[in-house]
Design an enzyme around this catalytic site. Structure first.
Site, mmCIF file in Angstrom:
data_model
loop_
_atom_site.group_PDB
_atom_site.id
_atom_site.type_symbol
_atom_site.label_atom_id
_atom_site.label_comp_id
_atom_site.label_asym_id
_atom_site.label_seq_id
_atom_site.Cartn_x
_atom_site.Cartn_y
_atom_site.Cartn_z
ATOM 1 N N ASP A 86 0.726 -1.113 -0.100
ATOM 2 C CA ASP A 86 0.087 -0.033 0.095
ATOM 3 C C ASP A 86 0.685 1.253 -0.009
ATOM 4 O O ASP A 86 0.499 2.491 -0.701
ATOM 5 C CB ASP A 86 -0.910 0.118 1.268
ATOM 6 N N CYS A 190 -10.895 4.727 -5.045
ATOM 7 C CA CYS A 190 -9.745 4.452 -3.836
ATOM 8 C C CYS A 190 -10.292 5.182 -2.639
ATOM 9 O O CYS A 190 -10.660 4.514 -1.594
ATOM 10 C CB CYS A 190 -8.431 4.707 -4.231
ATOM 11 N N TYR A 194 -12.229 2.913 0.386
ATOM 12 C CA TYR A 194 -11.883 2.941 1.567
ATOM 13 C C TYR A 194 -12.737 3.562 2.822
ATOM 14 O O TYR A 194 -12.872 2.888 3.778
ATOM 15 C CB TYR A 194 -10.253 3.559 1.791
ATOM 16 N N GLU A 262 -8.858 -2.295 -7.582
ATOM 17 C CA GLU A 262 -8.647 -2.525 -6.059
ATOM 18 C C GLU A 262 -9.175 -3.846 -5.436
ATOM 19 O O GLU A 262 -8.562 -4.369 -4.585
ATOM 20 C CB GLU A 262 -10.013 -1.566 -5.478
#
Length: 588
Positions: A86, A190, A194, A262
């Site tokens: 990450d 993204c 998240y 993702e």
């Protein structure tokens, strides 16, 4: 085909009446139109997310990494490796922000992008502290795995103007602004995903004491991060204002591609512990048999088959008796009367079988006893239809044509297609069965044949009787009730060959109505599709617990980690779409 075109080109009153019957049969008043095309309103970012939330976000949530993270059982070494990947990704993410900032021509937009870029650096600091906490030097070089490389290449490529569907040449300031919009469109998923996962996992901070990944979860549940997700969405909407419909379509494709990357990123994380997801890997059907059972009407389909068959019957009569104007109208009235009678008696039957007070613990025997009364009602209703002769004279070809054009729930077709592909390709010990009240199994066979799955799917339903390919009005009745379904289900389950101390689930049943309740409870895993009011009402009154699938799988993951996996009596898992079922059983 002309006859079928006439059928599909019009929605007659009887169709709506039998659709109403279907809703009462499943208690599904809010389900109308599920799986059908809907015009979505709102901003581009909202439309893109609403689409991704139904599919890609589900696949992300149900990866072994996220389920293990939620349960707290994800191995520390696996989490360290994820953080390292990450960090590599976030550096590329920050670089994409820099390129987007350079392309933006509005000072406010540049300022917003810069602030978002700074938040990435703060996130990198958080990752650094996590690695240092566990004795890893964050300055060590990271070798990106293929999924990470593919994602970062996509982001940098987009930010550099390499966009499929774009012109490829940045000649004017306006074209540079479009690249900024494309880049933000590729980065927004993204942030939103998240923020979504953070909110979804937050509940486990209270459920499980001393959650090992509390700091990570809190980072993405924090208001600051949630606000940043909204901020980039608002920026995307602002940058999209001057774009054409074609250019918005380009952003939509970039958004979806980023979401898929993702999912790939989460799936690429190296884990050593067994995971409950995907089920097909956990059970290992090369060694242990896996049996998938499903209802058909309103579980797989968007419309109850009785509505389709009723419409075919009426149009058949209309074509046959064109000289008798009143014949068709009389038939419609008769269908409507039967439907109204069914609805009234069904509601009364459901009300009568409910105990006066909700029981305190699950009582299967009492539920079984009460559902016998529902079985008697369903048989009486079917007898009325047969005696009416309204199903007489239907052409088998018209029934097959209707089946070929039958609309399946969103994600259902893909699930069965890929399930049978897995069985064929990997030589799995996998059986697939459809158990249905449908009056005509030919309609079901045609529906699955049209999507290329019939060879591997066993259909168990009622059958029309034909003479020279025209229905006689008689029905060979094998499955008319919850009791019939349960009996067929049990007859198909072989005696387990697993060791007594091994409690690996072997059967999954997918259904949507009270008629499926006994099979749902008898299966190792019962999955409820949709939002049937009557199913939940009846189930809860007899002590059945309805648990969202994701929460149930997190609990099962904890049991696996403690080597205590067990079947909990009276628990059913709920899903909002077939994509959840797909992600759980097959993975992404």
């Amino acid at each position: 085909m002309r006859f079928f075109s006439a059928l599909t080109a019009r929605i007659n009153p009887v169709f709506l009446f039998f659709f109403s019957l279907a809703e009462h049969r499943s208690g599904l008043g809010a389900k109308r139109g599920l799986g059908m095309a809907v015009v979505e309103e709102g901003s581009p970012s909202r439309r893109f997310w609403n689409s991704a939330r139904r599919k890609e976000a589900v696949f992300a949530s149900l990866t072994p990494f996220v389920v293990g993270l939620a349960s707290g059982g994800l191995e520390i070494d696996g989490f360290r490796k994820y953080i390292a990947q990450d960090m590599y990704f976030l550096k590329a993410f920050a670089r994409a922000y820099e390129l987007a900032e350079d392309c933006a021509d509005d000072d406010d937009d540049k300022s917003t992008i810069n602030k978002l870029k700074q938040s990435v650096f703060e996130e990198l600091k958080m990752h650094n502290s996590v690695l240092q906490k566990w004795g890893v030097d964050p300055t060590n070089e990271v070798n990106p795995n293929p999924a990470t490389t593919k994602y970062t290449d996509f982001l940098i490529g987009t930010a550099s103007g390499k966009v499929e569907g774009g012109k490829g040449i940045i000649a004017t300031p306006f074209e540079k602004t479009k690249i900024a919009a494309y880049t933000v469109g590729a980065m927004t998923p993204c942030m939103r995903l998240y923020a979504h996962l953070g909110a979804e996992l937050a509940v486990y901070l209270d459920k499980f004491d001393n959650h090992p990944y509390k700091d990570w979860i809190v980072t993405y549940t924090d208001k600051k991060f949630q606000d940043q997700a909204v901020q980039i969405e608002e920026l995307l909407d602002k940058l999209s204002i001057s774009l054409t419909g074609e250019e918005l379509d380009v952003i939509g494709k970039l958004y979806q591609q980023a979401m898929k990357l993702e999912v790939d990123f989460f799936n690429s994380q190296q884990l050593t512990k067994p995971s409950i997801v995907p089920l097909i890997k956990f059970i290992q059907p090369k060694k242990n048999k896996l049996m998938i059972f499903s209802d058909f009407d309103l579980t797989c389909t968007t419309v109850d088959s009785s509505a389709i068959l009723a419409e075919i019957a009426i149009l058949t009569a209309q074509k046959r008796d064109q000289s008798e104007e009143n014949s068709c109208e009389n038939m419609r009235k008769y269908w409507n009367d039967l439907s109204s009678q069914y609805t009234e008696e069904y509601e009364q039957c459901i009300q009568e079988l409910l105990p006066q007070e909700e029981v305190k613990q699950f009582e299967y025997e009492k539920l079984y006893e009460k559902l016998q009364h529902l079985s008697e009602f369903e048989k009486r209703s079917n007898s009325r239809v047969i005696k009416s002769d309204l199903l007489k004279g239907m052409d088998l070809e018209n029934i097959k044509n209707a089946g070929q054009h039958l609309m399946l729930q969103d994600g259902c077709k893909n699930f069965f297609q890929d399930l049978v592909k897995s069985k064929e390709k990997e030589k799995l010990d996998l059986d697939v069965h459809v158990l249905s009240y449908c009056w005509c199994a030919d309609l079901i066979r045609s529906a699955f044949n049209s999507v290329g799955c019939l060879e591997y799917i066993n259909i168990h339903s009622n059958e029309f009787s034909y003479t020279n390919n025209f229905s006689t009005g008689e029905i060979s009745q094998s499955i008319q009730s919850p009791i019939d379904k349960l009996s067929k289900f049990k007859s198909l389950i072989p005696q387990s060959t697993l060791p007594k101390d091994q409690n690996t689930p072997q059967s999954v049943y997918i259904g949507d109505s009270v008629g499926d309740l006994l099979c749902l409870l008898e299966a190792d895993i019962g999955i409820v599709v949709g939002s049937s009011v009557s199913l939940r009402k009846v189930g809860k009154q007899f002590g059945v617990k309805f648990v969202p699938l994701f929460h149930g799988l997190v609990q099962k993951q904890k049991e696996i980690e403690k080597d205590e996996l067990r079947k909990e009596s009276g628990v059913l898992y709920t899903v909002s779409s077939w994509y959840e079922i797909y992600a759980f059983i097959l993975g992404s």
